[in-house]
Design an enzyme around this catalytic site. Structure first.
Site, PDB file in Angstrom:
ATOM      1  N   CYS A 125      -8.072  -2.717   3.150  1.00 55.80           N
ATOM      2  CA  CYS A 125      -7.894  -3.972   3.877  1.00 55.80           C
ATOM      3  C   CYS A 125      -9.139  -4.369   4.633  1.00 55.80           C
ATOM      4  O   CYS A 125      -9.191  -5.436   5.225  1.00 55.80           O
ATOM      5  CB  CYS A 125      -6.717  -3.853   4.828  1.00 55.80           C
ATOM      6  SG  CYS A 125      -6.889  -2.433   5.868  1.00 55.80           S
ATOM      7  N   GLU A 162       2.027   1.837  -3.399  1.00 53.96           N
ATOM      8  CA  GLU A 162       0.947   2.389  -4.202  1.00 53.96           C
ATOM      9  C   GLU A 162       0.779   3.883  -3.918  1.00 53.96           C
ATOM     10  O   GLU A 162       0.595   4.683  -4.832  1.00 53.96           O
ATOM     11  CB  GLU A 162      -0.343   1.638  -3.848  1.00 53.96           C
ATOM     12  CG  GLU A 162      -1.174   1.291  -5.060  1.00 53.96           C
ATOM     13  CD  GLU A 162      -2.350   0.414  -4.699  1.00 53.96           C
ATOM     14  OE1 GLU A 162      -2.323  -0.221  -3.621  1.00 53.96           O
ATOM     15  OE2 GLU A 162      -3.292   0.379  -5.480  1.00 53.96           O
ATOM     16  N   GLU A 186       0.832  -1.200   0.000  1.00 58.16           N
ATOM     17  CA  GLU A 186       0.000   0.000   0.000  1.00 58.16           C
ATOM     18  C   GLU A 186       0.872   1.257   0.000  1.00 58.16           C
ATOM     19  O   GLU A 186       0.543   2.244  -0.654  1.00 58.16           O
ATOM     20  CB  GLU A 186      -0.949  -0.031   1.210  1.00 58.16           C
ATOM     21  CG  GLU A 186      -2.215   0.749   0.972  1.00 58.16           C
ATOM     22  CD  GLU A 186      -3.372   0.265   1.835  1.00 58.16           C
ATOM     23  OE1 GLU A 186      -3.649  -0.948   1.827  1.00 58.16           O
ATOM     24  OE2 GLU A 186      -3.982   1.085   2.520  1.00 58.16           O
ATOM     25  N   GLU A 212     -13.167 -13.678  -7.013  1.00 56.66           N
ATOM     26  CA  GLU A 212     -11.819 -13.292  -7.479  1.00 56.66           C
ATOM     27  C   GLU A 212     -10.723 -13.626  -6.471  1.00 56.66           C
ATOM     28  O   GLU A 212      -9.544 -13.464  -6.779  1.00 56.66           O
ATOM     29  CB  GLU A 212     -11.789 -11.806  -7.840  1.00 56.66           C
ATOM     30  CG  GLU A 212     -12.053 -10.841  -6.700  1.00 56.66           C
ATOM     31  CD  GLU A 212     -13.522 -10.494  -6.541  1.00 56.66           C
ATOM     32  OE1 GLU A 212     -14.378 -11.289  -6.986  1.00 56.66           O
ATOM     33  OE2 GLU A 212     -13.824  -9.449  -5.949  1.00 56.66           O
ATOM     34  N   LYS A 240     -15.242 -10.710   6.506  1.00 58.62           N
ATOM     35  CA  LYS A 240     -14.185 -11.536   5.948  1.00 58.62           C
ATOM     36  C   LYS A 240     -14.733 -12.880   5.497  1.00 58.62           C
ATOM     37  O   LYS A 240     -14.227 -13.494   4.570  1.00 58.62           O
ATOM     38  CB  LYS A 240     -13.075 -11.719   6.979  1.00 58.62           C
ATOM     39  CG  LYS A 240     -12.333 -10.426   7.295  1.00 58.62           C
ATOM     40  CD  LYS A 240     -10.896 -10.515   6.892  1.00 58.62           C
ATOM     41  CE  LYS A 240      -9.967  -9.408   7.234  1.00 58.62           C
ATOM     42  NZ  LYS A 240     -10.166  -8.060   7.105  1.00 58.62           N
ATOM     43  N   SER A 286      -7.184   1.294  -2.914  1.00 53.14           N
ATOM     44  CA  SER A 286      -5.941   0.565  -3.108  1.00 53.14           C
ATOM     45  C   SER A 286      -6.282  -0.837  -3.598  1.00 53.14           C
ATOM     46  O   SER A 286      -7.281  -1.422  -3.181  1.00 53.14           O
ATOM     47  CB  SER A 286      -5.202   0.490  -1.776  1.00 53.14           C
ATOM     48  OG  SER A 286      -4.322  -0.595  -1.792  1.00 53.14           O
ATOM     49  N   CYS A 332     -10.846  -2.978  13.817  1.00 49.85           N
ATOM     50  CA  CYS A 332     -11.091  -4.416  13.999  1.00 49.85           C
ATOM     51  C   CYS A 332     -11.346  -4.801  15.455  1.00 49.85           C
ATOM     52  O   CYS A 332     -12.009  -5.791  15.729  1.00 49.85           O
ATOM     53  CB  CYS A 332      -9.922  -5.220  13.469  1.00 49.85           C
ATOM     54  SG  CYS A 332      -9.592  -4.891  11.740  1.00 49.85           S
ATOM     55  N   GLU A 369     -15.815 -12.029   2.281  1.00 52.78           N
ATOM     56  CA  GLU A 369     -14.692 -11.749   1.384  1.00 52.78           C
ATOM     57  C   GLU A 369     -14.097 -13.026   0.794  1.00 52.78           C
ATOM     58  O   GLU A 369     -13.788 -13.087  -0.391  1.00 52.78           O
ATOM     59  CB  GLU A 369     -13.610 -10.958   2.123  1.00 52.78           C
ATOM     60  CG  GLU A 369     -12.510 -10.434   1.213  1.00 52.78           C
ATOM     61  CD  GLU A 369     -11.370  -9.802   1.989  1.00 52.78           C
ATOM     62  OE1 GLU A 369     -11.215 -10.108   3.175  1.00 52.78           O
ATOM     63  OE2 GLU A 369     -10.628  -8.996   1.397  1.00 52.78           O
TER      64      GLU A 369
END
Lengths: 176, 613
Positions: free
Chosen positions: B316, B298, B295, B383, B375, B336, B520, B378
């Site tokens: 994230c 980036e 990151e 993908e 998650k 990102s 989190c 996710e």
């Protein structure tokens, strides 16, 4: 906007756009817009609710909450004629349920359902204020009172006949 | 750094103006502006409540918190009744007791009381209230309509039969997350608190953050459990089962075992996982370091080469990513492209690790222990695949791991401390603080600072961001560059920030977003402590967890991601350098706009996910 409008729906959505344009600046106009939308589409399908939600920037959950709260709004297509059987106290003791059963038998549908040919929708309502005529039913704007189960077939037949006669029924014809 | 406070209400407690009220015959001085319920709890008088969620849901519908107010004919709900000078309240009269019992009995009369098999068993506020009020029989028989369980998504299940219509899920979703998933559908006895059209959560603009699960006082909302699938994999001798643990789990998993909030238990966590039977236990913190490397790269790239692609928004948090996909598709190019740390760990475990240690990637099962329900969603995104293997196979929430530890029969607080397994064992402090809001920002800054100036930044240098106010905006100077940054937690705050950017009021270079309030540590998969103590159903307790992470981090020797020897090793042996072709292949992903009405289009999940149950 993310909502795909098919060719055959374009005209109705154009009408809906006009309604939204007219009311969107005012606050508290969601119910009015939903009412008008129902006049245009006959009922409020998912897509129409989503479209209104998107245009007014009101969450779809709120729109759907309102639509399901008021019995005035329908999420399913309604029949051409809505039969409302009054189950208020007076009608109830005068035998509204036998009348209701007769209609169910005749049309082979349950409460809240619509016949396959989309001609009749059957509903029950609370007192409509015509207790002197108990038991009473209304079919769209027509009132029928002092009924017995035996009266039902002939009343329903009247509507079926009118519907068949006029392939493209005019509004005037509906009222007897 | 400018803190934009979430609400003014928190200031009430510091209100200088006091009023004197009488509760149960005793006089107390309390700050003006409180409700009777809050005032009573402040002076340690317990008034039971159900629908009340401090600062979020104060609607007085459940009638469990009623009290007698002198001069008032009827009982008053204390959660919405403000204190005033000379107010006289009684909380424990016969009339109050009877009313509370009736209210709870009525709730129980049509509640599907399957307590012994319920996911919230022994951690249920309804159960506790019923027990506290001593309800032994229910004089009413309510009609129990079976609405069934809606769980056609990988993350959250909704059991309408256990819903008590308290609307806490709706309140937190509307007011904090601003996703507006729930609303009351139908009316009267038929009322359901459900997504529009009573759709499953996967079909509406739900971001699967799980805040509603934390808010639910019963077992009506819960994560979709994958414990059995994981146990099955563990008992299969042909499978190499890897557990990876998120940074924030290290400070929360002790709580359900009676340890104080904010206990740092990484060593015990590893010990527990090994005893459950995982072949390897990895720290997701290591790949959090990798995420920071990618990151930062980036950010640097966009700063110096593609300024039109600024601001860079962190990626994230899968809840936040889904939020952007639903509500702000125009910002997707700004996100990102780095995967979240656990997906990186999954991808590397089935490629680099498998090659290095000679393990058939087909046999590797990667289980991520996460504080998060998003998650779970996710990993089911189609993908999230590398070389034909799913990056992560299962995600377990902190709560599910708690159940596994209990089932295994481990005395968690007394376990010995053990170390993470190679090669995902050493991590920097930067990777650790990922688990709390502001942490990602600080971690990225430490790396970017050194890359721009060549000097090591003194850490910690930006303690401002540890403050828990929902949205922060500020400026940091690195060398001759000045970066405008923002930190948001809770998607409602992210929305406010994005709206400001859209209107051109804010020009931002980098923004960190965590979908859950507090980051989190306040995740939707974290332990639910609401039934243990009322203060845990407000949002404020998350400080303690976050503080624990930052404090442990202070003692770390390595505090910058690029100094982590494991990160260097991974780049040397496998990836080359940050943002290399290989890194792009394994550590980066893509996003798709989803719109606000996904039920009008069919969404496709990774197929195998639902077939497994």
């Amino acid at each position: 906007m993310g909502i795909r409008i098919e060719k055959h729906e374009e005209e109705n959505f154009k009408k809906l756009d006009q309604v939204i344009e007219k009311y969107k600046e005012e606050e508290g106009m969601l119910i009015r817009i939903l009412q008008k939308a129902q006049d245009i589409f006959g009922y409020l399908p998912m897509k129409v609710q989503s479209y209104i939600s998107e245009r007014l920037d009101i969450p779809i959950s709120t729109v759907n909450g309102i639509v399901t709260f008021y019995s005035l709004f329908y999420q399913e297509p309604q029949g051409k004629y809505t039969i409302s059987v009054c189950t208020g106290t007076a009608c109830y003791v005068k035998g509204a349920h036998e009348v209701l059963d007769a209609i169910k038998d005749e049309l082979q549908i349950k409460e809240g359902e619509t016949t396959m040919d989309k001609l009749f929708t059957l509903k029950t309502t609370r007192c409509i204020g015509a207790c002197g005529l108990a038991p009473v039913i209304t079919i769209n704007d027509d009132v029928y009172g002092r009924l017995t189960p035996a009266d039902i077939p002939s009343i329903l037949y009247k509507y079926i006949k009118t519907h068949k006669k006029a392939h493209v029924p005019e509004k005037e014809e509906v009222k007897n | 750094m400018e803190n934009i406070p979430e609400k003014e209400e928190n200031k009430i407690y510091e209100n200088e103006e006091k009023v004197t009220i009488t509760i149960d015959g005793r006089d107390y001085e309390v700050p003006k502006g409180l409700t009777v319920l809050e005032a009573a709890r402040m002076v340690n008088i317990e008034i039971p409540s159900l629908c009340y969620l401090k600062d979020i849901n104060e609607i007085g519908t459940c009638r469990v918190c009623v009290v007698e107010v002198e001069g008032s004919r009827t009982l008053q709900p204390s959660c919405v009744y403000p204190v005033r000078e000379g107010l006289r309240v009684r909380t424990n009269t016969e009339r109050v007791r009877r009313a509370r019992r009736t209210a709870v009995s009525l709730l129980l009369s049509n509640h599907h009381r399957e307590c012994t098999t319920c996911v919230a068993n022994l951690n249920c506020e309804l159960q506790n209230v019923a027990a506290d009020l001593g309800i032994r029989n229910i004089p009413f028989t309510g009609e129990k309509v079976d609405y069934g369980v809606h769980n056609n998504n990988p993350a959250i299940q909704r059991d309408y039969n256990k819903c008590i219509n308290c609307r806490r899920c709706m309140a937190i979703c509307n007011k904090i997350q601003e996703c507006y998933v729930y609303s009351p559908i139908n009316r009267g006895f038929d009322t359901l608190i459900a997504p529009a059209f009573q759709k499953d959560l996967s079909e509406v603009s739900c971001i699967m953050c799980g805040q509603c699960v934390l808010a639910c006082p019963t077992g009506s909302l819960a994560e979709k459990e994958h414990i059995n699938e994981v146990l099955e994999a563990i008992s299969d001798p042909n499978k190499h089962v890897i557990a990876q643990t998120a940074p924030s789990i290290q400070v929360t998993i002790g709580e359900p075992f009676g340890m104080p909030v904010g206990s740092f238990v990484a060593g015990k966590l590893v010990a527990a996982l090994k005893r459950i039977g995982f072949d390897k236990v990895f720290a997701t913190d290591v790949t959090a370091d990798l995420t920071i490397m990618e990151e930062s790269e980036e950010l640097l790239h966009r700063l110096f080469h593609e300024p039109d692609k600024l601001p860079l928004l962190s990626s994230c948090c899968p809840g936040w990513v889904k939020y952007a996909e639903h509500f702000f598709p125009e910002f997707l190019p700004n996100l990102s492209s780095t995967k979240s740390p656990h997906e990186m760990c999954g991808a590397l475990s089935k490629t680099w690790y498998a090659q290095k240690y000679g393990i058939d990637p087909d046999k590797i099962v990667n289980v991520a222990i996460m504080p998060c329900t998003a998650k779970k969603y996710e990993v089911a995104r189609p993908e999230m695949e590398s070389d034909g293997y799913r990056n992560v196979d299962y995600v377990l929430t902190t709560r599910e791991l708690t159940r596994m530890i209990r089932e295994t029969g481990l005395d968690f607080p007394n376990l010995p401390e053990e170390e993470y397994d190679e090669p995902f064992d050493q991590y920097s402090g930067a990777g650790m603080i990922f688990g709390a809001t502001g942490g990602l920002f600080e971690a990225v800054l430490r790396t970017v600072h050194e890359k721009i100036t060549g000097d090591k930044m003194e850490v910690p240098d930006y303690t401002d961001e540890h403050v828990q106010s929902g949205l922060k905006y500020g400026r940091v100077t690195i060398g001759d560059k000045t970066l405008n940054i923002a930190i948001a937690h809770g998607t409602g705050n992210a929305k406010r920030a994005l709206d400001r950017m859209k209107r051109g009021e804010w020009k931002i270079h980098f923004m960190e977003v965590m979908a859950c309030p507090g980051g989190c540590v306040g995740g939707g998969g974290q332990p639910i402590l609401g039934s243990r103590d009322h203060k845990f159903i407000s949002l404020s307790y998350r400080h303690n967890r976050a503080d624990a992470l930052f404090n442990v981090e202070k003692g770390k020797k390595i505090r910058r991601s690029h100094e982590n020897p494991r990160v260097r090793q991974i780049y040397e042996e496998f990836l080359g350098h940050p943002a290399s072709e290989k890194a792009n292949k394994y550590l980066h992903t893509s996003y798709i706009p989803r719109g606000r009405h996904p039920y009008l289009v069919d969404e496709k999940h990774y197929k195998g996910y639902n077939e497994k149950d």
